[in-house]
Design an enzyme around this catalytic site. Sequence first.
Site, short mmCIF file in Angstrom:
data_model
loop_
_atom_site.label_atom_id
_atom_site.label_comp_id
_atom_site.label_asym_id
_atom_site.label_seq_id
_atom_site.Cartn_x
_atom_site.Cartn_y
_atom_site.Cartn_z
N TYR A 168 23.45 26.26 78.58
CA TYR A 168 23.63 25.30 79.67
C TYR A 168 24.78 24.33 79.35
CZ TYR A 168 23.02 21.57 83.01
OH TYR A 168 23.26 20.63 83.97
N ARG A 212 21.09 10.27 75.05
CA ARG A 212 21.15 8.87 75.49
C ARG A 212 20.49 8.67 76.86
NH1 ARG A 212 26.89 7.38 77.43
NH2 ARG A 212 26.00 8.61 79.11
N ARG A 225 15.02 15.20 86.00
CA ARG A 225 15.91 16.23 85.47
C ARG A 225 15.59 16.38 83.99
NH1 ARG A 225 21.72 14.39 87.41
NH2 ARG A 225 20.98 12.56 86.31
N PHE A 285 43.70 11.10 73.48
CA PHE A 285 42.87 11.44 74.64
C PHE A 285 41.60 12.19 74.20
CE2 PHE A 285 42.00 14.88 77.79
CZ PHE A 285 41.45 14.09 78.79
C1 D9A Z 1 35.92 15.29 79.57
CL1 D9A Z 1 38.64 16.72 82.11
C2 D9A Z 1 34.79 15.18 80.42
N1 D9A Z 1 33.58 14.62 79.96
C3 D9A Z 1 33.55 13.48 79.19
C4 D9A Z 1 34.84 12.77 78.88
O1 D9A Z 1 35.66 13.48 77.97
C5 D9A Z 1 35.82 14.85 78.14
C6 D9A Z 1 34.86 15.60 81.76
C7 D9A Z 1 36.03 16.10 82.27
C8 D9A Z 1 37.15 16.16 81.45
C9 D9A Z 1 37.11 15.74 80.11
C10 D9A Z 1 36.94 15.31 77.20
C11 D9A Z 1 38.00 14.47 76.89
C12 D9A Z 1 38.99 14.92 76.00
C13 D9A Z 1 38.94 16.21 75.45
C14 D9A Z 1 37.88 17.06 75.77
C15 D9A Z 1 36.87 16.61 76.67
O2 D9A Z 1 37.79 18.37 75.29
C16 D9A Z 1 38.83 18.91 74.52
O3 D9A Z 1 35.82 17.42 77.07
C17 D9A Z 1 35.16 18.26 76.29
O4 D9A Z 1 32.50 13.02 78.79
C18 D9A Z 1 32.30 15.19 80.45
C19 D9A Z 1 31.69 16.35 79.62
C20 D9A Z 1 30.99 15.83 78.38
C21 D9A Z 1 30.64 17.02 80.50
C22 D9A Z 1 32.74 17.37 79.20
C23 D9A Z 1 34.65 11.35 78.38
C24 D9A Z 1 33.97 10.50 79.46
N2 D9A Z 1 33.26 9.48 79.05
C25 D9A Z 1 32.49 8.66 79.93
C26 D9A Z 1 31.59 7.84 79.09
C27 D9A Z 1 30.17 8.11 79.35
O5 D9A Z 1 29.40 7.26 78.92
O6 D9A Z 1 29.82 9.16 79.92
O7 D9A Z 1 34.04 10.77 80.63
C28 D9A Z 1 33.34 7.71 80.73
O8 D9A Z 1 34.51 7.48 80.38
O9 D9A Z 1 32.86 7.22 81.76
#
Ligand code: D9A
Length: 413
Positions: A168, A212, A225, A285
């Site tokens: 998943y 979290r 969920r 990044f």
């Molecule tokens: C990311 Cl294009 C995410 N996700 C994240 C954010 O980082 C990854 C969703 C879409 C994209 C990228 C990310 C960033 C840099 C490199 C990566 C990467 O891989 C090489 O993804 C793997 O969380 C969502 C997934 C985990 C589902 C992939 C970071 C982010 N942080 C949140 C903080 C929070 O508390 O969720 O979005 C935010 O900034 O609001």
Amino acid sequence: MGSLGAIVKHPDDLYPLLKLKMAARHAEKQIPSEPHWGFCYSMLHKVSRSFALVIQQLDTDLRNAVCIFYLVLRALDTVEDDTSIATEVKVPILKAFHRHIYDRDWHFSCGTKEYKVLMGQFHLVSTAFLELAKNYQEAIEDITDRMGAGMAKFICKEVETIDDYDEYCHYVAGLVGLGLSKLFHASGKENLAADSLSNSMGLFLQKTNIIRDYLEDINEIPKSRMFWPRQIWSKYVNKLEDLKYEENSVKAVQCLNDMVTNALMHAEDCLKYMSDLRDDSIFRFCAIPQIMAIGTLAICYNNVEVFRGVVKMRRGLTAKVIDRTKTIADVYGAFFDFASMLESKVDKNDPNATKTLSRLVAIQKTCRESGLLNKRKSYILRKENGYGSTLIIILVLLFSIMFAYSSATRHSN
Ligand code: D9A
């Protein structure tokens, strides 16, 4: 805690916080003037403040591709999340989503708040998508296709085993890692990373979020969920929701620690992925979210508050991470620090103590063997300098007085 209270307690958060505020203002001023790109970037700011800031690191071309990729994934997520859509309607949309992004006339209303706006105006995202270079479009299409199919598969399937959990998380996050690696490669700035390492980058972030967000997800209305795998929680309780009841606190924390130990398995792959990056802006990044993840795991570990409310890194610590993450040495330093903080929280009586400690020792060893430790500022273990703190508190008070004075005079004019 109020923000002033937080600053008095952690005075050295102030400078990075102010810097972050300025960066946020600067970023918001940079929103492009063409309506479709303007919509995409202001949407990005609305759905994710910190991501919108971190993405600013990237060069325009790659930044545009990542922005669209992010919004397409959020839209797909919105469809998956909306419990008011019947399965027979939802599944075909998820499976065909990769074709909808090419179609400026496609439209489907769902979601709430800013996500409703995103769905309502999705044609603007399509318009921007169609302006991207062909190789960026193909990477985004391929991942959207595979993710939509994976989400459809899990609509009627629960996360039972640890393998299901990894599968998943692969669909909803690992594929994001694969997609980004493709975009980085397409920009000509990076070699193509191995899929298994890209996958781990997503799994580490996603598993941290799932840990979290336990309470938020279980309390979701109309239906909770559930992402924690039965294979793990069934060792501690009969039903996943039992973890939130006070009488089960001991079992709940043991289960939580088991989940954290499972997530820590990906840390070394993530370090390898980041150490292979060559471009500074792509590096930052990628590194900032990873450090936030291990920091979040460190504060969640052995912490019953995860079952009572929201456990998050304080804003000032986030600001510090954004400010201080420049090189791979900073990443090894942060991983080492948070692994040490985790190590100090391990209770010998925890059923997984040995396993957890061996993971942590392995992470610390990798960091040490890089030969790059001790060349940085620590986030957590450094004793605060008394004079520095006092000086900063005085400065905060001075600034507050000046701010209050200047806004009072401005209003009276
Ligand atoms: C990311 Cl294009 C995410 N996700 C994240 C954010 O980082 C990854 C969703 C879409 C994209 C990228 C990310 C960033 C840099 C490199 C990566 C990467 O891989 C090489 O993804 C793997 O969380 C969502 C997934 C985990 C589902 C992939 C970071 C982010 N942080 C949140 C903080 C929070 O508390 O969720 O979005 C935010 O900034 O609001």
